[in-house]
Design a protein around this motif. Structure first.
Motif, short mmCIF file in Angstrom:
data_model
loop_
_atom_site.label_atom_id
_atom_site.label_comp_id
_atom_site.label_asym_id
_atom_site.label_seq_id
_atom_site.Cartn_x
_atom_site.Cartn_y
_atom_site.Cartn_z
N HIS A 1 0.85 -1.20 0.00
CA HIS A 1 0.00 0.00 0.00
C HIS A 1 0.88 1.24 0.00
CE1 HIS A 1 -3.55 -2.46 0.82
NE2 HIS A 1 -2.83 -3.07 1.75
N CYS A 2 0.46 2.24 -0.77
CA CYS A 2 1.26 3.46 -0.90
C CYS A 2 0.32 4.66 -0.99
CB CYS A 2 2.13 3.37 -2.15
SG CYS A 2 3.28 4.74 -2.39
N GLN A 3 0.59 5.68 -0.19
CA GLN A 3 -0.18 6.91 -0.21
C GLN A 3 0.78 8.10 -0.16
OE1 GLN A 3 -3.39 7.49 -0.55
NE2 GLN A 3 -4.32 5.47 -0.24
N VAL A 4 0.36 9.21 -0.76
CA VAL A 4 1.17 10.42 -0.79
C VAL A 4 0.35 11.58 -0.24
CG1 VAL A 4 2.35 12.09 -2.26
CG2 VAL A 4 2.57 9.64 -2.74
N VAL A 5 0.97 12.37 0.63
CA VAL A 5 0.34 13.61 1.09
C VAL A 5 1.43 14.69 1.14
CG1 VAL A 5 0.60 12.88 3.52
CG2 VAL A 5 -0.95 14.76 2.93
N ASN A 6 1.27 15.72 0.31
CA ASN A 6 2.19 16.86 0.28
C ASN A 6 3.66 16.41 0.27
OD1 ASN A 6 -0.39 17.91 1.89
ND2 ASN A 6 0.54 19.63 0.80
N SER A 7 3.97 15.56 -0.67
CA SER A 7 5.31 15.02 -0.93
C SER A 7 5.68 13.86 -0.01
CB SER A 7 6.41 16.09 -0.85
OG SER A 7 6.95 16.22 0.45
N TYR A 8 5.00 13.66 1.11
CA TYR A 8 5.33 12.57 2.02
C TYR A 8 4.77 11.25 1.49
CZ TYR A 8 7.11 15.58 5.73
OH TYR A 8 7.87 16.45 6.47
N ILE A 9 5.64 10.28 1.29
CA ILE A 9 5.24 8.95 0.84
C ILE A 9 5.11 8.06 2.07
CG2 ILE A 9 5.81 6.96 -0.60
CD1 ILE A 9 7.75 8.85 -2.14
N TYR A 10 3.94 7.49 2.25
CA TYR A 10 3.70 6.53 3.32
C TYR A 10 3.42 5.15 2.73
CZ TYR A 10 3.46 9.95 7.14
OH TYR A 10 3.77 10.90 8.08
N VAL A 11 3.95 4.12 3.38
CA VAL A 11 3.81 2.74 2.91
C VAL A 11 3.24 1.90 4.05
CG1 VAL A 11 5.07 0.71 2.11
CG2 VAL A 11 5.71 2.97 1.27
N CYS A 12 2.40 0.95 3.71
CA CYS A 12 1.87 -0.01 4.69
C CYS A 12 2.00 -1.41 4.12
CB CYS A 12 0.41 0.30 5.02
SG CYS A 12 -0.32 -0.85 6.22
N VAL A 13 2.57 -2.34 4.90
CA VAL A 13 2.79 -3.70 4.42
C VAL A 13 1.68 -4.66 4.83
CG1 VAL A 13 5.29 -3.37 4.38
CG2 VAL A 13 4.22 -4.35 6.42
N ALA A 14 0.68 -4.18 5.55
CA ALA A 14 -0.43 -5.05 5.95
C ALA A 14 -1.26 -5.46 4.75
CB ALA A 14 -1.31 -4.33 6.97
N ASP A 15 -1.96 -6.58 4.88
CA ASP A 15 -2.87 -6.99 3.81
C ASP A 15 -3.94 -5.93 3.61
OD1 ASP A 15 -1.49 -9.36 3.41
OD2 ASP A 15 -2.79 -10.52 4.75
N GLN A 16 -4.48 -5.42 4.70
CA GLN A 16 -5.44 -4.34 4.65
C GLN A 16 -4.88 -3.15 5.41
OE1 GLN A 16 -9.17 -6.08 6.13
NE2 GLN A 16 -9.91 -6.10 4.03
N ALA A 17 -4.71 -2.05 4.72
CA ALA A 17 -4.13 -0.87 5.36
C ALA A 17 -5.20 -0.10 6.13
CB ALA A 17 -3.51 0.04 4.30
N PRO A 18 -4.82 0.55 7.22
CA PRO A 18 -5.78 1.41 7.93
C PRO A 18 -6.14 2.63 7.09
CG PRO A 18 -3.60 1.62 8.91
CD PRO A 18 -3.50 0.52 7.90
N ASP A 19 -7.21 3.27 7.46
CA ASP A 19 -7.65 4.47 6.74
C ASP A 19 -6.55 5.52 6.77
OD1 ASP A 19 -9.62 6.34 5.55
OD2 ASP A 19 -9.42 7.35 7.50
N PHE A 20 -6.27 6.13 5.61
CA PHE A 20 -5.27 7.18 5.51
C PHE A 20 -5.91 8.56 5.43
CE2 PHE A 20 -1.97 9.71 3.33
CZ PHE A 20 -0.85 9.38 4.10
N THR A 21 -7.19 8.60 5.10
CA THR A 21 -7.86 9.86 4.82
C THR A 21 -7.87 10.79 6.02
OG1 THR A 21 -9.28 8.71 3.23
CG2 THR A 21 -10.01 10.87 3.99
N ARG A 22 -8.10 10.23 7.19
CA ARG A 22 -8.19 11.05 8.40
C ARG A 22 -6.88 11.80 8.63
NH1 ARG A 22 -7.34 9.39 13.55
NH2 ARG A 22 -7.08 7.27 12.75
N PHE A 23 -5.77 11.11 8.50
CA PHE A 23 -4.47 11.76 8.66
C PHE A 23 -4.22 12.76 7.54
CE2 PHE A 23 0.09 11.60 7.42
CZ PHE A 23 0.58 12.40 8.45
N ARG A 24 -4.50 12.37 6.30
CA ARG A 24 -4.28 13.27 5.17
C ARG A 24 -5.06 14.57 5.36
NH1 ARG A 24 -3.24 11.85 -0.06
NH2 ARG A 24 -4.15 9.78 0.22
#
Length: 403
Positions: free
Chosen positions: A139-162
């Motif tokens: 799993h890979c998400q980007v917010v304002n240049s910050y790349i976050y990765v999650c190795v879990a089968d199901q990643a937690p919600d990223f929207t709240r932090f973003r």
């Protein structure tokens, strides 16, 4: 008693507003549970998109048991892959960063496209179906240049932090930045000790003379908030009038926090004289003194944004008693070394501070590993931040181990 139950029992031994029991800082079984319950389940800061400016650029990191490669694709998208060839598991990307036309395993030359598809596998026979053996995505998400990765089968919600962090970072225009300098420091201490040390400045007066030329900890935002002092509120009002979100925002669970604090009188940057280290600005607010925007996101990052530059810090555990701390100094992309900034001036404060913190963490690790160690109480004045981190850790582990 199984290992999960044993670790849970250790966590439940902790007294309120006290440090953790000895084994939680050093026991291999606890470290294994830290990886499985936190590091292998949470979003982990990997790096910045501007480090992968062109297709084929990649960076690598180790998240607990998982080697990861983050790659800019030919379509411009940033993706994360498990850095293990689908043939016999060799790392495909063997350097910390680089640029390639294709992702080629160094062992048997299996060749993958930048989107992870397997393009070539020699000597595998007519029955072999390459479509079944692409690189496994993470799993890979980007917010304002910050790349976050999650190795879990199901990643937690990223929207709240973003949604929470983006308004704070956006005015600093990080998409138009570059890494001026990078430091990688291995600290011989448990990752929790590294974060505990970061979350308080009780130790600063006797340890960080360089940092204290400009930094002043504000105790009302160090933990979960408290009475706001008039200087802080005035600073928030002035920055927010200039379009810079500043008031404390903290996750209900305590996992992340953003706020802006004033620096010492006359200081506008982390330098020995408090004056800017870089010609030009990251923000366009027009406000000369914006202090420092601070944000952390457990378990892997804390960050500082000044008017002239920013710093990102990444924490990665390498064993029960070893942690890699990576610091990146971020400056405007068009800033020229030797003209707009001097590397020694830019980095002197935090190179010194990081090394001082390393020694503190290593001394702490030696002490908490002693059979004579007993957890002591936190200061109700100066250690609310470290208490907040330990509370988050205990609550997170308890929720997951008790399931």
């Amino acid at each position: 008693m199984d290992k999960n139950t044993a670790v849970l029992a250790l966590i439940r031994q902790r007294k309120e507003r006290h440090a953790l029991p000895r084994a939680l800082y050093s026991d291999p079984d606890v470290y294994r549970q830290d990886l499985e319950q936190i590091w292998h389940k949470e979003w982990i800061f990997a790096g910045h998109t501007f480090e992968l400016e062109k297709p084929g650029q990649y960076l690598t990191l180790q998240i607990g048991d998982y080697p990861i490669a983050v790659v800019r694709g030919g379509d411009g998208q940033v993706r994360a892959f498990h850095n293990a060839c689908r043939h016999r598991g060799s790392k495909v990307c063997t350097e910390s960063s680089g640029k390639v036309a294709k992702l080629v395993c160094p062992y048997h030359k299996w060749t993958f496209d930048l989107d992870g598809k397997l393009l070539f596998a020699g000597n595998m026979g007519p029955e072999f179906n390459a479509a079944d053996y692409g690189l496994k995505p993470a799993h890979c998400q980007v917010v304002n240049s910050y790349i976050y990765v999650c190795v879990a089968d199901q990643a937690p919600d990223f929207t709240r932090f973003r949604d929470a962090v983006s308004p704070f970072i956006t005015p600093h225009n990080l998409d138009d930045c570059k890494v001026a300098f990078e430091s990688n420091l291995v600290e011989r201490g448990n990752w929790k000790l590294v974060f505990e040390n970061n979350r308080e400045c009780y130790h600063c007066d006797g340890t960080h003379p360089e940092l204290l030329n400009s930094f002043v900890e504000n105790l009302s935002v160090a933990g979960v908030g408290g009475e706001e002092d008039p200087e802080l509120v005035a600073h928030w009002n002035r920055c927010e009038a200039a379009g810079l979100p500043s008031r404390l925002v903290m996750d209900e669970a305590g996992q992340f926090r953003m706020t802006r604090i004033p620096l010492s009188a006359g200081a506008v940057s982390y330098t020995m004289d408090g004056k800017p280290a870089v010609a030009g600005r990251l923000d366009r607010s027009g406000e000369a003194d914006i202090g420092a925007l601070l944000y952390f996101n457990y378990p892997s990052t804390w960050n500082h944004f000044l008017g002239d530059h920013a710093l990102s810090f990444r924490v990665l555990p390498q064993g029960p008693n070893e942690t890699l701390v990576t610091t990146k100094w971020l400056v405007p992309k068009d800033a020229k070394e030797g003209i707009d900034y001097d590397i020694e001036r830019l980095t002197k404060v935090w190179i010194a501070t990081n090394d001082q913190d390393r020694r503190l963490v290593e001394n702490s690790q030696a002490g908490v590993s002693s059979p004579a160690y007993e957890p002591g109480p936190y200061s109700s004045i100066a250690e609310n931040g470290v208490c907040q981190f330990v509370d988050w850790y205990c609550a997170t582990m308890t929720d997951r181990l008790a399931d």
